[in-house]
Motif scaffolding. Structure first.
Motif, PDB file in Angstrom:
ATOM      1  N   SER A  12      -9.440   1.162   7.241  1.00  0.00           N
ATOM      2  CA  SER A  12      -9.739  -0.266   7.245  1.00  0.00           C
ATOM      3  C   SER A  12      -8.456  -1.080   7.077  1.00  0.00           C
ATOM      4  O   SER A  12      -8.235  -2.080   7.783  1.00  0.00           O
ATOM      5  CB  SER A  12     -10.725  -0.586   6.119  1.00  0.00           C
ATOM      6  N   ARG A  13      -7.599  -0.668   6.168  1.00  0.00           N
ATOM      7  CA  ARG A  13      -6.337  -1.394   5.940  1.00  0.00           C
ATOM      8  C   ARG A  13      -5.401  -1.282   7.136  1.00  0.00           C
ATOM      9  O   ARG A  13      -4.713  -2.244   7.478  1.00  0.00           O
ATOM     10  CB  ARG A  13      -5.670  -0.877   4.675  1.00  0.00           C
ATOM     11  N   ILE A  14      -5.373  -0.127   7.773  1.00  0.00           N
ATOM     12  CA  ILE A  14      -4.548   0.044   8.982  1.00  0.00           C
ATOM     13  C   ILE A  14      -5.036  -0.904  10.067  1.00  0.00           C
ATOM     14  O   ILE A  14      -4.245  -1.575  10.734  1.00  0.00           O
ATOM     15  CB  ILE A  14      -4.575   1.516   9.462  1.00  0.00           C
ATOM     16  N   SER A  15      -6.339  -0.986  10.245  1.00  0.00           N
ATOM     17  CA  SER A  15      -6.928  -1.872  11.251  1.00  0.00           C
ATOM     18  C   SER A  15      -6.589  -3.334  10.959  1.00  0.00           C
ATOM     19  O   SER A  15      -6.205  -4.087  11.864  1.00  0.00           O
ATOM     20  CB  SER A  15      -8.442  -1.670  11.285  1.00  0.00           C
ATOM     21  N   LYS A  16      -6.716  -3.744   9.704  1.00  0.00           N
ATOM     22  CA  LYS A  16      -6.400  -5.128   9.324  1.00  0.00           C
ATOM     23  C   LYS A  16      -4.919  -5.426   9.530  1.00  0.00           C
ATOM     24  O   LYS A  16      -4.554  -6.496  10.026  1.00  0.00           O
ATOM     25  CB  LYS A  16      -6.791  -5.375   7.866  1.00  0.00           C
TER      26      LYS A  16
ATOM     27  N   GLU B 217       0.745 -12.109  14.439  1.00  0.00           N
ATOM     28  CA  GLU B 217       2.007 -12.679  13.960  1.00  0.00           C
ATOM     29  C   GLU B 217       3.225 -12.247  14.781  1.00  0.00           C
ATOM     30  O   GLU B 217       4.242 -12.922  14.770  1.00  0.00           O
ATOM     31  CB  GLU B 217       2.217 -12.311  12.485  1.00  0.00           C
ATOM     32  N   LYS B 218       3.141 -11.093  15.417  1.00  0.00           N
ATOM     33  CA  LYS B 218       4.223 -10.559  16.255  1.00  0.00           C
ATOM     34  C   LYS B 218       5.589 -10.497  15.544  1.00  0.00           C
ATOM     35  O   LYS B 218       6.588 -11.045  16.034  1.00  0.00           O
ATOM     36  CB  LYS B 218       4.339 -11.357  17.547  1.00  0.00           C
ATOM     37  N   PRO B 219       5.652  -9.839  14.395  1.00  0.00           N
ATOM     38  CA  PRO B 219       6.947  -9.738  13.703  1.00  0.00           C
ATOM     39  C   PRO B 219       7.896  -8.820  14.476  1.00  0.00           C
ATOM     40  O   PRO B 219       7.460  -7.977  15.254  1.00  0.00           O
ATOM     41  CB  PRO B 219       6.580  -9.112  12.353  1.00  0.00           C
ATOM     42  N   ASP B 220       9.179  -8.997  14.286  1.00  0.00           N
ATOM     43  CA  ASP B 220      10.173  -8.113  14.906  1.00  0.00           C
ATOM     44  C   ASP B 220      10.199  -6.771  14.186  1.00  0.00           C
ATOM     45  O   ASP B 220      10.338  -5.723  14.807  1.00  0.00           O
ATOM     46  CB  ASP B 220      11.568  -8.734  14.848  1.00  0.00           C
ATOM     47  N   VAL B 221      10.067  -6.827  12.844  1.00  0.00           N
ATOM     48  CA  VAL B 221      10.148  -5.624  12.021  1.00  0.00           C
ATOM     49  C   VAL B 221       9.096  -5.696  10.924  1.00  0.00           C
ATOM     50  O   VAL B 221       8.882  -6.752  10.328  1.00  0.00           O
ATOM     51  CB  VAL B 221      11.545  -5.495  11.348  1.00  0.00           C
ATOM     52  N   LEU B 222       8.468  -4.552  10.654  1.00  0.00           N
ATOM     53  CA  LEU B 222       7.544  -4.428   9.532  1.00  0.00           C
ATOM     54  C   LEU B 222       8.204  -3.507   8.517  1.00  0.00           C
ATOM     55  O   LEU B 222       8.566  -2.377   8.846  1.00  0.00           O
ATOM     56  CB  LEU B 222       6.202  -3.851   9.990  1.00  0.00           C
ATOM     57  N   VAL B 223       8.410  -4.008   7.302  1.00  0.00           N
ATOM     58  CA  VAL B 223       9.066  -3.230   6.247  1.00  0.00           C
ATOM     59  C   VAL B 223       8.022  -2.864   5.203  1.00  0.00           C
ATOM     60  O   VAL B 223       7.259  -3.718   4.755  1.00  0.00           O
ATOM     61  CB  VAL B 223      10.204  -4.052   5.579  1.00  0.00           C
ATOM     62  N   SER B 224       8.012  -1.580   4.817  1.00  0.00           N
ATOM     63  CA  SER B 224       7.036  -1.148   3.813  1.00  0.00           C
ATOM     64  C   SER B 224       7.702  -0.296   2.739  1.00  0.00           C
ATOM     65  O   SER B 224       8.780   0.257   2.936  1.00  0.00           O
ATOM     66  CB  SER B 224       5.893  -0.374   4.479  1.00  0.00           C
ATOM     67  N   PHE B 225       7.020  -0.183   1.615  1.00  0.00           N
ATOM     68  CA  PHE B 225       7.488   0.573   0.466  1.00  0.00           C
ATOM     69  C   PHE B 225       6.340   1.426  -0.065  1.00  0.00           C
ATOM     70  O   PHE B 225       5.208   0.978  -0.074  1.00  0.00           O
ATOM     71  CB  PHE B 225       7.935  -0.374  -0.662  1.00  0.00           C
ATOM     72  N   MET B 226       6.633   2.632  -0.505  1.00  0.00           N
ATOM     73  CA  MET B 226       5.690   3.568  -1.127  1.00  0.00           C
ATOM     74  C   MET B 226       4.878   4.341  -0.077  1.00  0.00           C
ATOM     75  O   MET B 226       4.752   3.914   1.069  1.00  0.00           O
ATOM     76  CB  MET B 226       4.775   2.864  -2.127  1.00  0.00           C
ATOM     77  N   GLU B 227       4.342   5.470  -0.516  1.00  0.00           N
ATOM     78  CA  GLU B 227       3.716   6.429   0.401  1.00  0.00           C
ATOM     79  C   GLU B 227       2.616   5.846   1.278  1.00  0.00           C
ATOM     80  O   GLU B 227       2.704   5.895   2.504  1.00  0.00           O
ATOM     81  CB  GLU B 227       3.164   7.619  -0.386  1.00  0.00           C
ATOM     82  N   GLU B 228       1.554   5.335   0.697  1.00  0.00           N
ATOM     83  CA  GLU B 228       0.431   4.866   1.510  1.00  0.00           C
ATOM     84  C   GLU B 228       0.789   3.662   2.370  1.00  0.00           C
ATOM     85  O   GLU B 228       0.485   3.656   3.571  1.00  0.00           O
ATOM     86  CB  GLU B 228      -0.804   4.606   0.640  1.00  0.00           C
ATOM     87  N   PRO B 229       1.442   2.631   1.838  1.00  0.00           N
ATOM     88  CA  PRO B 229       1.851   1.534   2.726  1.00  0.00           C
ATOM     89  C   PRO B 229       2.796   2.003   3.837  1.00  0.00           C
ATOM     90  O   PRO B 229       2.726   1.487   4.957  1.00  0.00           O
ATOM     91  CB  PRO B 229       2.549   0.549   1.780  1.00  0.00           C
ATOM     92  N   ASN B 230       3.652   2.985   3.549  1.00  0.00           N
ATOM     93  CA  ASN B 230       4.552   3.505   4.582  1.00  0.00           C
ATOM     94  C   ASN B 230       3.764   4.096   5.752  1.00  0.00           C
ATOM     95  O   ASN B 230       3.993   3.755   6.907  1.00  0.00           O
ATOM     96  CB  ASN B 230       5.507   4.550   4.009  1.00  0.00           C
ATOM     97  N   PHE B 231       2.839   4.991   5.465  1.00  0.00           N
ATOM     98  CA  PHE B 231       2.122   5.621   6.582  1.00  0.00           C
ATOM     99  C   PHE B 231       1.166   4.645   7.248  1.00  0.00           C
ATOM    100  O   PHE B 231       0.973   4.685   8.459  1.00  0.00           O
ATOM    101  CB  PHE B 231       1.464   6.950   6.200  1.00  0.00           C
ATOM    102  N   ARG B 232       0.610   3.705   6.486  1.00  0.00           N
ATOM    103  CA  ARG B 232      -0.260   2.694   7.115  1.00  0.00           C
ATOM    104  C   ARG B 232       0.539   1.829   8.081  1.00  0.00           C
ATOM    105  O   ARG B 232       0.070   1.494   9.171  1.00  0.00           O
ATOM    106  CB  ARG B 232      -0.943   1.834   6.049  1.00  0.00           C
ATOM    107  N   SER B 233       1.753   1.462   7.692  1.00  0.00           N
ATOM    108  CA  SER B 233       2.603   0.634   8.555  1.00  0.00           C
ATOM    109  C   SER B 233       2.954   1.360   9.849  1.00  0.00           C
ATOM    110  O   SER B 233       2.917   0.765  10.932  1.00  0.00           O
ATOM    111  CB  SER B 233       3.889   0.258   7.820  1.00  0.00           C
ATOM    112  N   ILE B 234       3.300   2.634   9.733  1.00  0.00           N
ATOM    113  CA  ILE B 234       3.648   3.424  10.917  1.00  0.00           C
ATOM    114  C   ILE B 234       2.457   3.507  11.872  1.00  0.00           C
ATOM    115  O   ILE B 234       2.590   3.273  13.076  1.00  0.00           O
ATOM    116  CB  ILE B 234       4.133   4.832  10.509  1.00  0.00           C
ATOM    117  N   LEU B 235       1.289   3.821  11.339  1.00  0.00           N
ATOM    118  CA  LEU B 235       0.108   3.958  12.189  1.00  0.00           C
ATOM    119  C   LEU B 235      -0.347   2.617  12.767  1.00  0.00           C
ATOM    120  O   LEU B 235      -0.778   2.543  13.914  1.00  0.00           O
ATOM    121  CB  LEU B 235      -1.027   4.634  11.425  1.00  0.00           C
ATOM    122  N   ALA B 236      -0.211   1.549  11.983  1.00  0.00           N
ATOM    123  CA  ALA B 236      -0.653   0.232  12.446  1.00  0.00           C
ATOM    124  C   ALA B 236       0.207  -0.306  13.583  1.00  0.00           C
ATOM    125  O   ALA B 236      -0.276  -1.072  14.418  1.00  0.00           O
ATOM    126  CB  ALA B 236      -0.652  -0.764  11.286  1.00  0.00           C
TER     127      ALA B 236
END
Length: 128
Positions: free
Chosen positions: A16-20, A28-47
């Motif tokens: 659900s969080r990956i989809s959101k 928003e069309k950002p140039d870069v998405l920056v994430s920290f920590m295990e779950e946010p890291n993999f969610r960012s990659i998959l999203a």
């Protein structure tokens, strides 16, 4: 966190969080998405898969603990190398990950003023 999200399993909650997150990235069309920590890291990659958005992940903890177990090892060894780049705090943390990720990573040490690590004898308390 919404009440419905609390009732979901960990897998469903992450999907659900990956989809959101993907929806927000498309809007928003950002140039870069920056994430920290295990779950946010993999969610960012998959999203961001298939989107024209660079993904930069950051490993701020000991990967032996943060990426422990089979699921953690999968995230660390398979998913994180899919990121466009990574920032580590130590060489040892960087070396835990596959060469594919190491090649597109940098180490940024925490800056600590010397005054924060100098101890005075008056600060040491010994309890018996």
């Amino acid at each position: 966190m919404e009440e419905q999200e609390i009732k979901q399993s960990r897998l469903m909650r992450n999907l659900s969080r990956i989809s959101k997150l993907r929806k927000i990235c498309k809007e928003e069309k950002p140039d870069v998405l920056v994430s920290f920590m295990e779950e946010p890291n993999f969610r960012s990659i998959l999203a961001t898969r298939g989107l024209p958005i660079k993904t930069l992940v950051s490993v701020r903890n000991d990967p032996n603990k943060e990426y422990a177990g089979r699921l953690g090892a999968f995230v660390g060894k398979v998913l994180l190398p899919m990121a466009d780049g990574c920032v580590f705090q130590t060489k040892e943390a960087q070396e835990w990950f596959p060469k594919k990720l190491q090649k597109k990573s940098r180490i940024i040490y925490n800056a600590v003023k010397e005054e924060f690590i100098t101890l005075s004898a008056s600060l040491i308390v010994v309890k018996s």
